[in-house]
Design a protein around this motif. Structure first.
Motif, PDB file in Angstrom:
ATOM      1  N   LYS A 279     -14.259  -4.705  -8.802  1.00 10.44           N
ATOM      2  CA  LYS A 279     -15.512  -5.283  -8.329  1.00 10.44           C
ATOM      3  C   LYS A 279     -15.193  -6.497  -7.482  1.00 10.44           C
ATOM      4  O   LYS A 279     -14.627  -7.470  -7.982  1.00 10.44           O
ATOM      5  N   PRO A 280     -15.540  -6.497  -6.190  1.00 11.18           N
ATOM      6  CA  PRO A 280     -15.298  -7.680  -5.350  1.00 11.18           C
ATOM      7  C   PRO A 280     -16.269  -8.798  -5.702  1.00 11.18           C
ATOM      8  O   PRO A 280     -17.366  -8.550  -6.201  1.00 11.18           O
ATOM      9  N   ARG A 281     -15.853 -10.020  -5.457  1.00 12.07           N
ATOM     10  CA  ARG A 281     -16.730 -11.161  -5.699  1.00 12.07           C
ATOM     11  C   ARG A 281     -17.740 -11.313  -4.565  1.00 12.07           C
ATOM     12  O   ARG A 281     -17.511 -10.875  -3.447  1.00 12.07           O
ATOM     13  N   GLU A 282     -18.845 -11.969  -4.878  1.00 10.94           N
ATOM     14  CA  GLU A 282     -19.825 -12.276  -3.847  1.00 10.94           C
ATOM     15  C   GLU A 282     -19.469 -13.604  -3.179  1.00 10.94           C
ATOM     16  O   GLU A 282     -18.781 -14.446  -3.750  1.00 10.94           O
ATOM     17  N   ASN A 283     -19.940 -13.777  -1.956  1.00  4.98           N
ATOM     18  CA  ASN A 283     -19.743 -15.031  -1.201  1.00  4.98           C
ATOM     19  C   ASN A 283     -18.267 -15.410  -1.098  1.00  4.98           C
ATOM     20  O   ASN A 283     -17.894 -16.567  -1.241  1.00  4.98           O
ATOM     21  N   ARG A 284     -17.428 -14.438  -0.866  1.00  9.51           N
ATOM     22  CA  ARG A 284     -15.991 -14.697  -0.783  1.00  9.51           C
ATOM     23  C   ARG A 284     -15.578 -14.891   0.669  1.00  9.51           C
ATOM     24  O   ARG A 284     -16.244 -14.404   1.582  1.00  9.51           O
ATOM     25  N   LYS A 285     -14.479 -15.596   0.876  1.00  9.26           N
ATOM     26  CA  LYS A 285     -13.975 -15.857   2.219  1.00  9.26           C
ATOM     27  C   LYS A 285     -12.720 -15.052   2.531  1.00  9.26           C
ATOM     28  O   LYS A 285     -12.113 -15.245   3.580  1.00  9.26           O
ATOM     29  N   ALA A 286     -12.315 -14.183   1.604  1.00  9.49           N
ATOM     30  CA  ALA A 286     -11.113 -13.382   1.813  1.00  9.49           C
ATOM     31  C   ALA A 286     -11.277 -12.060   1.078  1.00  9.49           C
ATOM     32  O   ALA A 286     -12.151 -11.905   0.219  1.00  9.49           O
ATOM     33  N   LEU A 287     -10.452 -11.096   1.431  1.00 12.08           N
ATOM     34  CA  LEU A 287     -10.407  -9.841   0.701  1.00 12.08           C
ATOM     35  C   LEU A 287      -9.733 -10.062  -0.658  1.00 12.08           C
ATOM     36  O   LEU A 287      -8.916 -10.959  -0.818  1.00 12.08           O
TER      37      LEU A 287
ATOM     38  N   PRO B  52       0.821  -1.220   0.000  1.00 13.18           N
ATOM     39  CA  PRO B  52       0.000   0.000   0.000  1.00 13.18           C
ATOM     40  C   PRO B  52       0.849   1.261   0.000  1.00 13.18           C
ATOM     41  O   PRO B  52       2.018   1.256   0.398  1.00 13.18           O
ATOM     42  N   HIS B  53       0.243   2.348  -0.446  1.00  8.39           N
ATOM     43  CA  HIS B  53       0.910   3.643  -0.549  1.00  8.39           C
ATOM     44  C   HIS B  53       0.725   4.437   0.749  1.00  8.39           C
ATOM     45  O   HIS B  53      -0.371   4.470   1.313  1.00  8.39           O
ATOM     46  N   ASP B  54       1.787   5.070   1.218  1.00  7.78           N
ATOM     47  CA  ASP B  54       1.733   5.948   2.395  1.00  7.78           C
ATOM     48  C   ASP B  54       1.221   5.229   3.636  1.00  7.78           C
ATOM     49  O   ASP B  54       0.377   5.741   4.387  1.00  7.78           O
ATOM     50  N   VAL B  55       1.700   4.005   3.858  1.00  8.21           N
ATOM     51  CA  VAL B  55       1.370   3.239   5.059  1.00  8.21           C
ATOM     52  C   VAL B  55       2.678   2.806   5.718  1.00  8.21           C
ATOM     53  O   VAL B  55       3.621   2.415   5.023  1.00  8.21           O
ATOM     54  N   GLU B  56       2.765   2.895   7.034  1.00  5.83           N
ATOM     55  CA  GLU B  56       4.000   2.571   7.741  1.00  5.83           C
ATOM     56  C   GLU B  56       3.960   1.209   8.425  1.00  5.83           C
ATOM     57  O   GLU B  56       4.979   0.556   8.573  1.00  5.83           O
ATOM     58  N   GLU B  57       2.783   0.764   8.836  1.00  2.00           N
ATOM     59  CA  GLU B  57       2.674  -0.481   9.595  1.00  2.00           C
ATOM     60  C   GLU B  57       2.645  -1.686   8.660  1.00  2.00           C
ATOM     61  O   GLU B  57       1.916  -1.704   7.668  1.00  2.00           O
ATOM     62  N   LEU B  58       3.434  -2.712   8.996  1.00  2.00           N
ATOM     63  CA  LEU B  58       3.499  -3.922   8.186  1.00  2.00           C
ATOM     64  C   LEU B  58       2.439  -4.908   8.661  1.00  2.00           C
ATOM     65  O   LEU B  58       2.561  -5.506   9.723  1.00  2.00           O
ATOM     66  N   GLU B  59       1.377  -5.050   7.871  1.00  2.00           N
ATOM     67  CA  GLU B  59       0.311  -6.001   8.177  1.00  2.00           C
ATOM     68  C   GLU B  59      -0.051  -6.737   6.892  1.00  2.00           C
ATOM     69  O   GLU B  59      -0.408  -6.119   5.894  1.00  2.00           O
ATOM     70  N   PHE B  60       0.033  -8.072   6.923  1.00  2.00           N
ATOM     71  CA  PHE B  60      -0.203  -8.871   5.729  1.00  2.00           C
ATOM     72  C   PHE B  60      -1.660  -9.319   5.650  1.00  2.00           C
ATOM     73  O   PHE B  60      -2.322  -9.558   6.664  1.00  2.00           O
ATOM     74  N   SER B  61      -2.141  -9.475   4.423  1.00  2.00           N
ATOM     75  CA  SER B  61      -3.459 -10.028   4.169  1.00  2.00           C
ATOM     76  C   SER B  61      -3.359 -10.985   2.985  1.00  2.00           C
ATOM     77  O   SER B  61      -2.871 -10.613   1.914  1.00  2.00           O
ATOM     78  N   VAL B  62      -3.792 -12.238   3.186  1.00  2.49           N
ATOM     79  CA  VAL B  62      -3.812 -13.215   2.090  1.00  2.49           C
ATOM     80  C   VAL B  62      -5.060 -12.949   1.260  1.00  2.49           C
ATOM     81  O   VAL B  62      -6.175 -12.948   1.782  1.00  2.49           O
ATOM     82  N   THR B  63      -4.886 -12.721  -0.024  1.00  2.00           N
ATOM     83  CA  THR B  63      -5.967 -12.235  -0.879  1.00  2.00           C
ATOM     84  C   THR B  63      -6.106 -13.067  -2.151  1.00  2.00           C
ATOM     85  O   THR B  63      -5.254 -13.884  -2.481  1.00  2.00           O
ATOM     86  N   TYR B  64      -7.205 -12.822  -2.858  1.00  2.00           N
ATOM     87  CA  TYR B  64      -7.343 -13.331  -4.220  1.00  2.00           C
ATOM     88  C   TYR B  64      -7.230 -12.143  -5.182  1.00  2.00           C
ATOM     89  O   TYR B  64      -7.368 -10.982  -4.780  1.00  2.00           O
ATOM     90  N   ALA B  65      -6.981 -12.429  -6.450  1.00  2.00           N
ATOM     91  CA  ALA B  65      -6.868 -11.365  -7.451  1.00  2.00           C
ATOM     92  C   ALA B  65      -8.252 -10.827  -7.784  1.00  2.00           C
ATOM     93  O   ALA B  65      -9.142 -11.568  -8.176  1.00  2.00           O
ATOM     94  N   GLY B  66      -8.425  -9.525  -7.606  1.00  3.12           N
ATOM     95  CA  GLY B  66      -9.728  -8.921  -7.823  1.00  3.12           C
ATOM     96  C   GLY B  66     -10.089  -8.776  -9.291  1.00  3.12           C
ATOM     97  O   GLY B  66      -9.295  -9.056 -10.192  1.00  3.12           O
TER      98      GLY B  66
END
Length: 255
Positions: A214-222, A170-184
């Motif tokens: 556009k996010p998917r419906e009925n998804r289990k992850a961001l 992410p842009h202009d963010v200092e804290e390192l926090e991971f998120s496992v995602t799918y390709a939007g």
């Protein structure tokens, strides 16, 4: 000593590439093979119509004259790692995001694709940025890629064969926090700007697309876009098998 191969698609002088080298110092023997010029959006292309030459620009640092990121990986593995493969390939740090279907355009992602075709664990890393502003630092990207590289070089890479890790920062963010995602699912516009040179000849300059999705419906992850909006580092596992398995029966019926 662990061996790390580095490349990118922004060219061998890119700030992101130099930041990546700095981030990985001390983790192993680093070899850099990068395109001599910017090759953004070149996809998974190889150069088949002309010869290519390595040009040394420093210790274990080479540019490939007019080569693509895939060329860099392919030829490096063939000529520099004949006896033993690198333990890790990292492509980046790309200036700009590679999310959603951008992965199919991306030379950054393509280098990782080429590596996993040869059974080399691979990470593609990209920095989301505002192109109307000067290129900032890569502090968070450097922290993220060092952490991930340490885990891979420590012997644990969680993905299957012919899968690579696509990372967006992410842009202009200092804290390192991971998120496992799918390709939007990204929206694309047909943004091409018509101009004329001093002699009246018309030419087009392709524009940039806004980061709309556009996010998917009925998804289990961001999805990757949502993670970035939330200020998190997006980690998306990508596989090279693009077969649409769910459509196979429909295709049989259609025939």
């Amino acid at each position: 000593m662990k061996k790390i191969l580095i490349t990118n698609d922004d060219g061998y002088e890119s700030e992101g590439l130099l930041a990546l080298i700095e981030a990985l110092e001390g983790l192993g023997q680093i070899t850099v093979v990068a395109p001599s010029t910017e090759k953004s959006a070149c996809g998974h292309s190889l150069t088949l119509t002309r010869p290519l030459s390595f040009i040394c620009v420093g210790d274990d640092f080479y540019k490939l004259d007019d080569g693509t990121p895939s060329d860099c990986v392919y030829l490096a593995l063939h000529s520099m790692f004949e006896d033993s493969k690198p333990d890790l390939l990292i492509s980046g740090i790309n200036k700009g995001s590679n999310m959603g279907e951008d992965i199919t355009y991306s030379g950054t992602a393509a280098a990782a694709m080429e590596a996993v075709l040869h059974d080399v664990p691979a990470i593609a890393i990209s920095q989301v940025m505002d192109f109307t502003q000067p290129v900032g630092d890569f502090t968070l990207a450097k922290k993220a890629i060092r952490h991930l590289a340490e885990k891979v070089l420590g012997g644990s890479f969680p993905l299957k064969e012919r899968e690579f890790l696509n990372v967006n920062i992410p842009h202009d963010v200092e804290e390192l926090e991971f998120s496992v995602t799918y390709a939007g699912h990204r929206y694309y516009a047909n943004d091409a700007h018509l101009h004329r040179n001093p002699r009246g000849m018309e030419y087009y300059w392709l524009g940039l697309h806004p980061l709309e999705f556009k996010p998917r419906e009925n998804r289990k992850a961001l999805c990757d876009f949502e993670a970035i909006e939330a200020g998190k580092v997006s980690l998306t596992p990508i596989k090279l098998d693009m077969s649409a398995y769910k459509s196979m029966e429909q295709l049989r019926e259609w025939l």
